[in-house]
Motif scaffolding. Structure first.
Motif, short mmCIF file in Angstrom:
data_model
loop_
_atom_site.label_atom_id
_atom_site.label_comp_id
_atom_site.label_asym_id
_atom_site.label_seq_id
_atom_site.Cartn_x
_atom_site.Cartn_y
_atom_site.Cartn_z
N ALA A 48 0.82 -1.21 0.00
CA ALA A 48 0.00 0.00 0.00
C ALA A 48 0.86 1.26 0.00
O ALA A 48 0.49 2.27 -0.61
N VAL A 49 2.01 1.21 0.69
CA VAL A 49 2.87 2.39 0.77
C VAL A 49 3.38 2.78 -0.61
O VAL A 49 3.36 3.96 -0.99
N SER A 50 3.83 1.80 -1.39
CA SER A 50 4.33 2.10 -2.73
C SER A 50 3.22 2.62 -3.63
O SER A 50 3.44 3.49 -4.49
N ARG A 51 2.01 2.14 -3.43
CA ARG A 51 0.89 2.62 -4.25
C ARG A 51 0.58 4.08 -3.94
O ARG A 51 0.32 4.88 -4.85
N ILE A 52 0.59 4.42 -2.65
CA ILE A 52 0.36 5.81 -2.28
C ILE A 52 1.47 6.71 -2.83
O ILE A 52 1.22 7.81 -3.33
N HIS A 53 2.71 6.22 -2.75
CA HIS A 53 3.83 7.00 -3.27
C HIS A 53 3.69 7.19 -4.78
O HIS A 53 3.96 8.28 -5.30
N ALA A 54 3.27 6.14 -5.49
CA ALA A 54 3.09 6.25 -6.94
C ALA A 54 2.01 7.27 -7.27
O ALA A 54 2.13 8.03 -8.23
N THR A 84 -0.24 3.13 -13.32
CA THR A 84 0.85 3.24 -12.34
C THR A 84 0.33 3.17 -10.91
O THR A 84 1.11 2.92 -9.98
N THR A 85 -0.96 3.44 -10.71
CA THR A 85 -1.54 3.36 -9.37
C THR A 85 -2.60 2.26 -9.27
O THR A 85 -3.30 2.18 -8.26
N ASP A 86 -2.75 1.45 -10.29
CA ASP A 86 -3.71 0.35 -10.27
C ASP A 86 -3.36 -0.62 -9.14
O ASP A 86 -2.21 -1.03 -9.00
N ILE A 87 -4.34 -1.01 -8.36
CA ILE A 87 -4.08 -1.87 -7.19
C ILE A 87 -3.42 -3.19 -7.58
O ILE A 87 -2.61 -3.73 -6.84
N GLY A 88 -3.75 -3.70 -8.76
CA GLY A 88 -3.17 -4.97 -9.19
C GLY A 88 -1.67 -4.91 -9.39
O GLY A 88 -0.99 -5.94 -9.30
N SER A 89 -1.15 -3.71 -9.65
CA SER A 89 0.29 -3.56 -9.84
C SER A 89 1.06 -3.64 -8.52
O SER A 89 2.28 -3.78 -8.52
N PHE A 90 0.35 -3.55 -7.41
CA PHE A 90 1.00 -3.52 -6.10
C PHE A 90 0.58 -4.71 -5.23
O PHE A 90 0.85 -4.72 -4.04
N LEU A 91 -0.05 -5.69 -5.84
CA LEU A 91 -0.50 -6.87 -5.11
C LEU A 91 0.04 -8.11 -5.81
O LEU A 91 -0.11 -8.26 -7.02
N ALA A 92 0.70 -8.98 -5.06
CA ALA A 92 1.31 -10.18 -5.63
C ALA A 92 0.94 -11.38 -4.77
O ALA A 92 1.00 -11.31 -3.54
N LEU A 93 0.58 -12.46 -5.42
CA LEU A 93 0.29 -13.70 -4.70
C LEU A 93 1.59 -14.35 -4.24
O LEU A 93 2.59 -14.32 -4.96
N GLY A 94 1.57 -14.94 -3.05
CA GLY A 94 2.71 -15.70 -2.57
C GLY A 94 2.65 -17.12 -3.10
O GLY A 94 1.77 -17.48 -3.89
N PRO A 95 3.56 -17.99 -2.68
CA PRO A 95 3.58 -19.36 -3.19
C PRO A 95 2.31 -20.15 -2.85
O PRO A 95 1.79 -20.89 -3.70
N LEU A 96 1.79 -19.99 -1.64
CA LEU A 96 0.55 -20.69 -1.29
C LEU A 96 -0.63 -20.11 -2.05
O LEU A 96 -1.48 -20.85 -2.55
N GLY A 97 -0.71 -18.79 -2.14
CA GLY A 97 -1.78 -18.17 -2.91
C GLY A 97 -1.77 -18.58 -4.36
O GLY A 97 -2.82 -18.83 -4.96
N ALA A 117 1.19 9.87 -5.47
CA ALA A 117 1.68 11.21 -5.15
C ALA A 117 2.64 11.75 -6.19
O ALA A 117 2.77 12.97 -6.36
N THR A 118 3.33 10.85 -6.88
CA THR A 118 4.33 11.29 -7.86
C THR A 118 3.81 11.22 -9.29
O THR A 118 4.54 11.56 -10.22
N SER A 119 2.55 10.79 -9.48
CA SER A 119 1.98 10.74 -10.83
C SER A 119 1.36 12.09 -11.16
O SER A 119 1.39 13.04 -10.38
N ASP A 120 0.73 12.19 -12.33
CA ASP A 120 0.11 13.44 -12.75
C ASP A 120 -1.07 13.82 -11.86
O ASP A 120 -1.35 14.99 -11.65
N GLY A 121 -1.76 12.79 -11.34
CA GLY A 121 -2.85 13.05 -10.41
C GLY A 121 -2.29 13.22 -9.02
O GLY A 121 -1.12 12.95 -8.74
N PHE A 122 -3.11 13.72 -8.11
CA PHE A 122 -2.64 13.95 -6.74
C PHE A 122 -3.57 13.26 -5.77
O PHE A 122 -4.74 13.04 -6.02
N GLY A 123 -3.01 12.88 -4.63
CA GLY A 123 -3.81 12.25 -3.60
C GLY A 123 -3.75 10.75 -3.67
O GLY A 123 -3.11 10.16 -4.54
#
Length: 299
Positions: A78-84, A103-116, A86-92
């Motif tokens: 979530a932290v990297s998504r918020i940072h992305a 660049t802020t799509d939630i799927g880009s910041f979520l990864a399944l682990g080996p069990l998932g 803040a640094t994109s053309d949109g704000f907030g």
């Protein structure tokens, strides 16, 4: 669809009890708890099953004292998504249903682990190796029971936005591959073949043991050592140096305990690297690689 384990990948008969338990685990949808002394080839069993049944890449989950169930299911940054955002053309902070900016799509910041990843709806079961489970936190075995029983789990971050965005593409534990998650839920079609290894350093809760099938691995014989080598390095029948190293290692293992099969694999890698041809003192090198791991000093 169910598959059955038969002969070993190098053409020698598999241990009958081992074969029966692997097949039972596939049919009953139960994890296989594999115990034995370190270095007896417990982890190699997962690779041999996957290789023989052609079930694809083994999903490995290495366990430590800090390992949690959630980390094995999925990771959300979530932290990297918020940072992305803040640094994109949109704000907030990006909205959970916002898909306009990749660049802020939630799927880009979520990864399944080996069990998932193992619980994705594959046509054939995946092989999941839960390595050195006796290092886990005391609560982890019980935490796993519901997931193993249901064969599914929910990603709350995606479930909250399912009315606005029912399908999200996320990263999987397979390098370079993604998966589609619908309504925030991951549910397997074929229950994965779960191989849980333990060195016997702790006891597990009775409820967890009842859920598993138990296989104890004895000291590997010559044919099993050859199977372990093939599982890790591929068939080595054409290389006489490999056959000789396997034979010597089997003889030494029969005479003394405290050796591990990864020491055999290391010696094979050294032989393949050309240590023979460079004039090295091979016997001395082999003694150094095949040192005992049980604390007994060689005389």
């Amino acid at each position: 669809m169910r598959r059955r384990l038969g002969a070993s990948p190098v053409g020698t008969p598999a241990d009958a009890a081992e074969t029966d338990l692997v097949n039972a685990a596939l049919i009953l949808r139960r994890p296989l708890l594999v115990t034995g002394r370190p270095g007896t080839g417990k982890s190699a069993l997962a690779y041999r099953i996957s290789r023989e049944l052609r079930l694809g890449r083994v999903l490995r989950w290495p366990v430590t004292s800090k390992t949690t169930l959630k980390s094995a299911l999925y990771r959300y940054d979530a932290v990297s998504r918020i940072h992305a955002a803040a640094t994109s053309d949109g704000f907030g902070v990006p909205g959970e249903g916002d898909t306009a900016d990749p660049t802020t799509d939630i799927g880009s910041f979520l990864a399944l682990g080996p069990l998932g990843t193992a619980l994705l709806p594959y046509r054939l079961p995946r092989v999941l190796l839960v390595d050195e489970f006796d290092k886990s936190d005391m609560d982890l075995p019980n935490d796993l029971l519901d997931v193993f029983e249901a064969g599914e789990f929910t990603v709350p971050e995606l479930a909250r936005m399912r009315s606005r965005r029912p399908v999200v593409e996320v990263q999987s534990d397979d390098p370079g591959r993604t998966a589609l998650i619908r309504d925030g839920r991951v549910r397997c079609r074929e229950f994965p073949l779960v191989v849980i290894t333990s060195n016997g350093e702790r006891e597990f809760p009775p409820a967890f043991l009842r859920r598993c099938l138990h296989l104890h691995v004895e000291e590997p014989r010559l044919d099993r050592l050859a199977g372990i080598v093939a599982a890790h390095l591929g068939p080595q029948d054409a290389d006489p140096r490999v056959a000789e190293l396997v034979r010597l290692f089997a003889e030494r293992s029969a005479q003394e305990s405290g050796l591990a099969t990864d020491q055999l694999l290391n010696s094979i890698w050294l032989a393949a690297s050309g240590a023979y041809s460079r004039g090295a003192d091979w016997e001395a090198l082999l003694r150094a690689v095949w040192h005992r791991l049980d604390g007994v000093t060689e005389t």
